[in-house]
Design a protein around this motif. Structure first.
Motif, PDB file in Angstrom:
ATOM      1  N   UNK A 187       0.852  -1.184   0.000  1.00 63.67           N
ATOM      2  CA  UNK A 187       0.000   0.000   0.000  1.00 63.67           C
ATOM      3  C   UNK A 187       0.890   1.236   0.000  1.00 63.67           C
ATOM      4  N   UNK A 188       0.298   2.372  -0.289  1.00 66.58           N
ATOM      5  CA  UNK A 188       0.928   3.653  -0.043  1.00 66.58           C
ATOM      6  C   UNK A 188      -0.097   4.560   0.612  1.00 66.58           C
ATOM      7  N   UNK A 189       0.379   5.665   1.156  1.00 61.05           N
ATOM      8  CA  UNK A 189      -0.522   6.589   1.842  1.00 61.05           C
ATOM      9  C   UNK A 189      -0.839   7.777   0.947  1.00 61.05           C
ATOM     10  N   UNK A 190      -1.933   8.472   1.279  1.00 59.85           N
ATOM     11  CA  UNK A 190      -2.237   9.722   0.611  1.00 59.85           C
ATOM     12  C   UNK A 190      -2.863   9.561  -0.771  1.00 59.85           C
ATOM     13  N   UNK A 191      -2.592  10.531  -1.643  1.00 61.94           N
ATOM     14  CA  UNK A 191      -3.335  10.673  -2.901  1.00 61.94           C
ATOM     15  C   UNK A 191      -3.100   9.525  -3.876  1.00 61.94           C
ATOM     16  N   UNK A 192      -1.988   8.800  -3.741  1.00 63.10           N
ATOM     17  CA  UNK A 192      -1.711   7.694  -4.656  1.00 63.10           C
ATOM     18  C   UNK A 192      -2.224   6.348  -4.143  1.00 63.10           C
ATOM     19  N   UNK A 193      -2.908   6.362  -3.006  1.00 64.90           N
ATOM     20  CA  UNK A 193      -3.295   5.097  -2.370  1.00 64.90           C
ATOM     21  C   UNK A 193      -4.178   4.242  -3.260  1.00 64.90           C
ATOM     22  N   UNK A 194      -5.074   4.866  -4.008  1.00 63.79           N
ATOM     23  CA  UNK A 194      -6.008   4.082  -4.807  1.00 63.79           C
ATOM     24  C   UNK A 194      -5.431   3.666  -6.159  1.00 63.79           C
ATOM     25  N   UNK A 195      -4.212   4.111  -6.466  1.00 62.44           N
ATOM     26  CA  UNK A 195      -3.515   3.605  -7.646  1.00 62.44           C
ATOM     27  C   UNK A 195      -2.682   2.375  -7.305  1.00 62.44           C
ATOM     28  N   UNK A 196      -2.382   2.205  -6.033  1.00 61.55           N
ATOM     29  CA  UNK A 196      -1.475   1.122  -5.646  1.00 61.55           C
ATOM     30  C   UNK A 196      -2.063  -0.272  -5.763  1.00 61.55           C
ATOM     31  N   UNK A 197      -3.372  -0.477  -5.624  1.00 65.36           N
ATOM     32  CA  UNK A 197      -3.877  -1.832  -5.848  1.00 65.36           C
ATOM     33  C   UNK A 197      -3.452  -2.412  -7.195  1.00 65.36           C
ATOM     34  N   UNK A 198      -3.476  -1.600  -8.247  1.00 68.09           N
ATOM     35  CA  UNK A 198      -3.067  -2.092  -9.565  1.00 68.09           C
ATOM     36  C   UNK A 198      -1.593  -2.455  -9.573  1.00 68.09           C
ATOM     37  N   UNK A 199      -0.754  -1.601  -8.976  1.00 63.91           N
ATOM     38  CA  UNK A 199       0.681  -1.874  -8.937  1.00 63.91           C
ATOM     39  C   UNK A 199       0.969  -3.138  -8.140  1.00 63.91           C
ATOM     40  N   UNK A 200       0.290  -3.296  -7.000  1.00 62.77           N
ATOM     41  CA  UNK A 200       0.532  -4.455  -6.144  1.00 62.77           C
ATOM     42  C   UNK A 200       0.169  -5.756  -6.852  1.00 62.77           C
ATOM     43  N   UNK A 201      -0.987  -5.778  -7.502  1.00 62.93           N
ATOM     44  CA  UNK A 201      -1.424  -6.993  -8.194  1.00 62.93           C
ATOM     45  C   UNK A 201      -0.499  -7.320  -9.359  1.00 62.93           C
ATOM     46  N   UNK A 202      -0.130  -6.308 -10.119  1.00 64.08           N
ATOM     47  CA  UNK A 202       0.744  -6.526 -11.273  1.00 64.08           C
ATOM     48  C   UNK A 202       2.111  -7.053 -10.841  1.00 64.08           C
ATOM     49  N   UNK A 203       2.559  -6.656  -9.648  1.00 62.17           N
ATOM     50  CA  UNK A 203       3.853  -7.097  -9.136  1.00 62.17           C
ATOM     51  C   UNK A 203       3.785  -8.467  -8.456  1.00 62.17           C
ATOM     52  N   UNK A 204       2.587  -9.049  -8.401  1.00 56.89           N
ATOM     53  CA  UNK A 204       2.447 -10.372  -7.800  1.00 56.89           C
ATOM     54  C   UNK A 204       1.965 -10.365  -6.364  1.00 56.89           C
ATOM     55  N   UNK A 205       1.503  -9.202  -5.896  1.00 58.76           N
ATOM     56  CA  UNK A 205       1.120  -9.081  -4.497  1.00 58.76           C
ATOM     57  C   UNK A 205      -0.372  -8.963  -4.278  1.00 58.76           C
ATOM     58  N   UNK A 206      -0.710  -8.651  -3.034  1.00 61.53           N
ATOM     59  CA  UNK A 206      -2.085  -8.444  -2.609  1.00 61.53           C
ATOM     60  C   UNK A 206      -2.275  -6.975  -2.235  1.00 61.53           C
TER      61      UNK A 206
END
Length: 299
Positions: free
Chosen positions: A228-247
């Motif tokens: 996860x990340x905090x602040x304004x980019x938080x809702x972009x991180x789900x895509x990054x996490x999944x693409x990188x193999x994470x949850x």
């Protein structure tokens, strides 16, 4: 190492946290009743895991009171929906110096206690997961330092393993991930290993994709990680996490907005994350599948 998208994703909702957000948004839960209701709301929206802190019900300030944790966990367990309980064990390492010129005595806001006291609410509540903040770090708050010495982390990791609760190793930079590997090497944390990559928290690892990929690629392939990340980019991180193999982790601990100027609820943030995951072609898994995946013990 090439990235491999995760096709079976679980979502964690961090429902309240300890930051000064309760005075910024009335949607941030304070009382045990409100925190438990937020966890239930997150579960109904699609979260498999609820990450729990507690607050003083009157002031909204962070708290370590065992009775507050016990009330939250009892309320969640009595609810009409299932969710994996993940309770913080990160409190009790808060060191606040007096000033730059006179660091001692420590400021009254300091809260530093022994490992057994930091773990006492976990024994009382018996969640399936509890967090292990795997290092010491300056935060962007004056003279505050989050302190977790190697000896304390070894003691807490052993307590968690002996008690049968799964540590969620929270890492804020690459050095902490390095030490997490050492704890596993020493047998203090057992398989399956669970890691949370915490991005964008000053002054840990920045949340840009270069730093995130360094962290993600440094996680051993047989470990399970979320990000996860905090602040304004938080809702972009789900895509990054999944693409990188994470949850995925979302929630009001990390971000209080669902849009520009729009205060979010935990349920709304989870719903957004579900949409991201499913629109990427992955499947959101529930609490029972998470328990099987991570070999969790439901009390």
């Amino acid at each position: 190492m090439p990235l491999a998208m995760n096709r079976e994703v679980f979502i964690t909702c961090a429902v309240t946290g300890v930051g000064d957000t309760a005075h910024k948004s009335r949607n941030v839960p304070r009382s045990p009743k409100e925190i438990a209701a937020a966890a239930v709301e997150a579960a109904k929206a699609g979260a498999a895991v609820a990450h729990i802190h507690v607050r003083d019900p009157e002031t909204g300030a962070p708290s370590r009171r065992n009775d507050l944790y016990k009330e939250v966990t009892d309320r969640v367990r009595q609810a009409d929906i299932d969710i994996v309980l993940n309770i913080t064990a990160g409190m009790g390492g808060d060191l606040v110096f007096g000033s730059v010129e006179q660091p001692f005595p420590l400021a009254p806001a300091s809260d530093v206690v022994g490992a057994s006291e930091r773990f006492s609410h976990i024994i009382e509540c018996a969640p399936e997961i509890c967090t292990l903040d795997c290092g010491t770090m300056n935060f962007d708050v004056g003279d505050y330092i989050m302190t977790n010495t190697p000896s304390t982390l070894r003691a807490l990791a052993k307590m968690m393993t002996d008690f049968g609760v799964r540590p969620e190793i929270e890492v804020f930079d690459t050095g902490q991930l390095w030490f997490a590997k050492q704890l596993v090497k020493e047998g203090l944390i057992e398989d399956p290993v669970l890691v949370q990559l915490c991005m964008g928290c000053p002054w840990g690892s920045p949340n840009d994709l270069d730093h995130f990929l360094v962290m993600a690629k440094s996680v051993p392939s047989n470990w399970t990680f979320s990000a996860f990340t905090i602040g304004r980019d938080a809702m972009a991180y789900p895509a990054a996490a999944v693409l990188a193999g994470g949850n995925v982790r979302v929630g009001l601990e990390d971000n209080i907005y669902v849009g520009k100027g729009q205060f979010a609820t935990n349920g709304q943030l989870v719903e957004r994350a579900v949409n991201v995951v499913e629109n990427m072609g992955a499947r959101v898994i529930g609490p029972e599948e998470v328990r099987r995946k991570l070999n969790l013990i439901k009390r």
